[in-house]
Design an enzyme around this catalytic site. Structure first.
Site, mmCIF file in Angstrom:
data_model
loop_
_atom_site.group_PDB
_atom_site.id
_atom_site.type_symbol
_atom_site.label_atom_id
_atom_site.label_comp_id
_atom_site.label_asym_id
_atom_site.label_seq_id
_atom_site.Cartn_x
_atom_site.Cartn_y
_atom_site.Cartn_z
ATOM 1 N N HIS A 95 27.719 35.636 47.421
ATOM 2 C CA HIS A 95 27.677 36.099 46.378
ATOM 3 C C HIS A 95 27.134 35.492 45.069
ATOM 4 O O HIS A 95 27.224 34.104 45.109
ATOM 5 C CB HIS A 95 29.263 36.434 45.968
ATOM 6 C CG HIS A 95 30.221 35.068 45.960
ATOM 7 N ND1 HIS A 95 30.253 34.556 44.613
ATOM 8 C CD2 HIS A 95 30.854 34.581 46.827
ATOM 9 C CE1 HIS A 95 31.177 33.408 44.895
ATOM 10 N NE2 HIS A 95 31.431 33.589 45.996
ATOM 11 N N ASP A 97 27.932 35.613 41.763
ATOM 12 C CA ASP A 97 28.740 35.165 40.673
ATOM 13 C C ASP A 97 29.404 33.921 40.843
ATOM 14 O O ASP A 97 29.776 33.395 41.928
ATOM 15 C CB ASP A 97 29.908 36.361 40.254
ATOM 16 C CG ASP A 97 30.805 36.465 41.406
ATOM 17 O OD1 ASP A 97 30.269 36.617 42.597
ATOM 18 O OD2 ASP A 97 31.849 36.710 41.310
ATOM 19 N N ASP A 158 29.847 27.354 44.796
ATOM 20 C CA ASP A 158 30.471 28.707 45.426
ATOM 21 C C ASP A 158 29.886 29.818 44.504
ATOM 22 O O ASP A 158 30.455 29.992 43.378
ATOM 23 C CB ASP A 158 32.057 28.476 45.199
ATOM 24 C CG ASP A 158 32.830 29.741 45.604
ATOM 25 O OD1 ASP A 158 32.372 30.674 46.014
ATOM 26 O OD2 ASP A 158 34.135 29.780 45.148
ATOM 27 N N GLU A 191 32.513 38.761 43.468
ATOM 28 C CA GLU A 191 33.374 38.434 44.506
ATOM 29 C C GLU A 191 34.517 37.693 43.755
ATOM 30 O O GLU A 191 35.850 37.794 44.151
ATOM 31 C CB GLU A 191 32.716 37.541 45.295
ATOM 32 C CG GLU A 191 33.413 37.248 46.690
ATOM 33 C CD GLU A 191 34.391 35.971 46.686
ATOM 34 O OE1 GLU A 191 35.089 35.734 47.555
ATOM 35 O OE2 GLU A 191 34.305 35.191 45.676
ATOM 36 N N GLU A 192 34.174 36.870 42.616
ATOM 37 C CA GLU A 192 35.333 35.901 42.110
ATOM 38 C C GLU A 192 36.362 36.872 41.347
ATOM 39 O O GLU A 192 37.525 36.121 41.243
ATOM 40 C CB GLU A 192 34.763 34.956 41.423
ATOM 41 C CG GLU A 192 33.754 33.934 42.024
ATOM 42 C CD GLU A 192 34.396 33.057 42.994
ATOM 43 O OE1 GLU A 192 35.926 33.173 42.870
ATOM 44 O OE2 GLU A 192 33.877 32.143 43.729
ATOM 45 N N ASP A 214 30.214 31.360 52.652
ATOM 46 C CA ASP A 214 30.918 31.294 51.303
ATOM 47 C C ASP A 214 31.937 30.283 51.545
ATOM 48 O O ASP A 214 33.085 30.216 50.837
ATOM 49 C CB ASP A 214 31.409 32.588 50.764
ATOM 50 C CG ASP A 214 32.069 32.641 49.373
ATOM 51 O OD1 ASP A 214 31.843 31.581 48.932
ATOM 52 O OD2 ASP A 214 32.728 33.520 49.298
ATOM 53 N N HIS A 397 35.564 26.028 41.954
ATOM 54 C CA HIS A 397 36.015 26.426 40.781
ATOM 55 C C HIS A 397 36.539 25.327 39.957
ATOM 56 O O HIS A 397 37.487 25.499 39.166
ATOM 57 C CB HIS A 397 37.360 27.284 41.022
ATOM 58 C CG HIS A 397 36.986 28.613 41.975
ATOM 59 N ND1 HIS A 397 37.960 29.525 42.135
ATOM 60 C CD2 HIS A 397 35.811 28.801 42.627
ATOM 61 C CE1 HIS A 397 37.393 30.321 42.938
ATOM 62 N NE2 HIS A 397 36.237 29.967 43.283
HETATM 63 ZN ZN LIG Z 1 32.957 32.138 46.804
#
Ligand SMILES: [Zn+2]
Length: 428
Positions: A95, A97, A158, A191-192, A214, A397
């Protein structure tokens, strides 16, 4: 006998060869702000994600992939044609994003070559330090080339590590004429914010099964996710001017706060659980005296236990709000994704192939469970079995996110080996 890499920090000669391409791409992608937004009703939730999607379309075309397409929802699809007619079509997915909770604006990646093992002081003004004594997995990476942030943003490994891994693998596969399956590349958006596969057209993608890149630590194959609900609890009170509130005002904020306080403190929370233990977790609240809303998530690997968590929230709300006859509440339960384990168990060869590819890339595979979800969980539920593989990124994150170049390179080698392996299997 398998050859050894010239630089022993790499898992295999293939990983060593792919490292330069993976790192160059990774550094180029992470500086593009692609943060998604949970409050947006647009799709993708932020237009800036498309900046990376469009760049990827151009890059994949430049590399010579076929059928390169930006779908109307912002996904990038492309093909590396196979060389074995009867081989299955293998999907590799990542992904574009990054997570909404931590800034993704002005990402400044810093490469720490041959990290010596000491404290890593991030260069920004936030005083952030990566301490191998406190950071799981970091101490094992002494000698690796590490990429960190400057401490003011997330890194975006990520899942831009996953994107860089797949593009680099595709480039390598196109350059060789050894047996390989057809590869379908898929880069998703949002995705997030839990919407990564909302408009993912399985038929247009056309893979028989897929793998998301991922995951995180070296060698991991994730075959099990949480099952997940979002709960929206709204308490209705009676709003009255506080000057004349006596006997009439019913404060929805106080009732909702009591519900939050009624949740278990020493169990069933992310702060107190690990491994297979589930939880309910208040994430956000908003409101005023007359009406207040709380968003929670409920998670468990066991679907029955998950239902129990929802009932617990309902019981607490019924009890707290029930004490005030003029108040009322609604509880909305939205399914987010399902544990992919039962579906993957019906196709064990897909996970076995991933483990074989990881071994060929020079790494010992590690089966693990995710305390979270992936696009793969939702795709598996929709009928495309999709386990999740490692990328070499860690501490997602967070402004302390970091990635090992050697591990990202091993993941790229794994991607190449996977597509080769599914081709070879169909020859015999
Ligand atoms: Zn991810």
């Amino acid at each position: 006998m398998a050859r050894s890499p010239a630089d022993p920090r790499f898992a295999s000669p293939l990983a060593e060869e792919l490292a330069v391409g993976v790192l160059e791409r990774f550094l180029r992608y992470v500086v593009i702000d692609t943060q998604s937004n949970p409050d947006s009703t647009a799709y993708p939730s932020t237009a800036k994600q498309l900046v990376l999607s469009r760049l990827l379309v151009d890059e994949l075309r430049g590399l010579g992939l076929s059928d390169v397409e930006l779908t109307k929802h912002g996904y990038v699809f492309a093909t590396v044609p196979g060389t074995v007619p009867d081989a299955p079509t293998v999907g590799l997915i990542a992904h574009v994003d990054t997570a909404p909770g931590t800034s993704g604006t002005g990402v400044t990646p810093i490469v720490h070559r041959a990290w010596s093992g000491g404290l890593i002081h991030l260069d920004g003004d936030t005083g952030q330090v990566l301490d191998p004594a406190e950071m799981p997995g970091l101490a094992e990476k002494v000698g690796n080339d590490l990429v960190t942030t400057d401490g003011t943003t997330l890194l975006g490994a990520d899942d831009k590590a996953g994107v860089a891994i797949i593009v680099t693998a595709a480039e390598r596969l196109l350059a060789e004429d050894s047996p390989r399956a057809t590869l379908r590349v898929g880069f998703t958006v949002d995705e997030e914010v839990g919407k990564g596969t909302d408009h993912f057209d399985l038929e247009a993608f056309g893979a028989d099964f897929a793998y998301t890149f991922d995951g995180s630590g070296l060698g991991e194959v994730e075959v099990e996710t949480f099952s997940a609900y979002q709960l929206v609890l709204t308490v209705n009170g009676v709003g009255v001017h506080p000057g004349t509130g006596r006997g009439r005002l019913v404060n929805a904020l106080k009732l909702l706060a009591a519900v939050v306080d009624g949740l278990p403190h020493d169990r069933l929370s992310p702060e107190t659980t690990e491994d297979r233990e589930g939880f309910v977790h208040p994430e956000r609240m908003i409101g005023n005296t007359s009406r207040a809303t709380l968003w929670l998530i409920a998670r468990d690997h066991d679907d029955d236990a998950l239902e129990g968590h929802v009932e617990l929230v309902r019981r607490i709300a019924t009890e707290v709000v029930g004490r005030e006859p003029r108040a009322s509440f609604t509880l909305e339960v939205k399914e987010q994704y399902r544990n992919m384990r039962p579906a993957l168990d019906r196709h064990p060869e897909i996970v076995v192939a991933a483990e074989e590819a990881i071994r060929r890339a020079g790494v010992e595979p590690v089966r693990s469970i995710i305390r979270g979800g992936t696009d793969g969980a939702r795709l598996t539920e929709k009928g495309l079995p999709t386990p999740n593989l490692f990328t070499g990124g860690q501490n997602y994150h967070s402004v302390c996110e970091w990635a090992s170049v050697q591990d990202m390179a091993a993941a790229a080698a794994t991607a190449v080996e996977l597509v080769r392996l599914w081709g070879e299997r169909s020859l015999s």
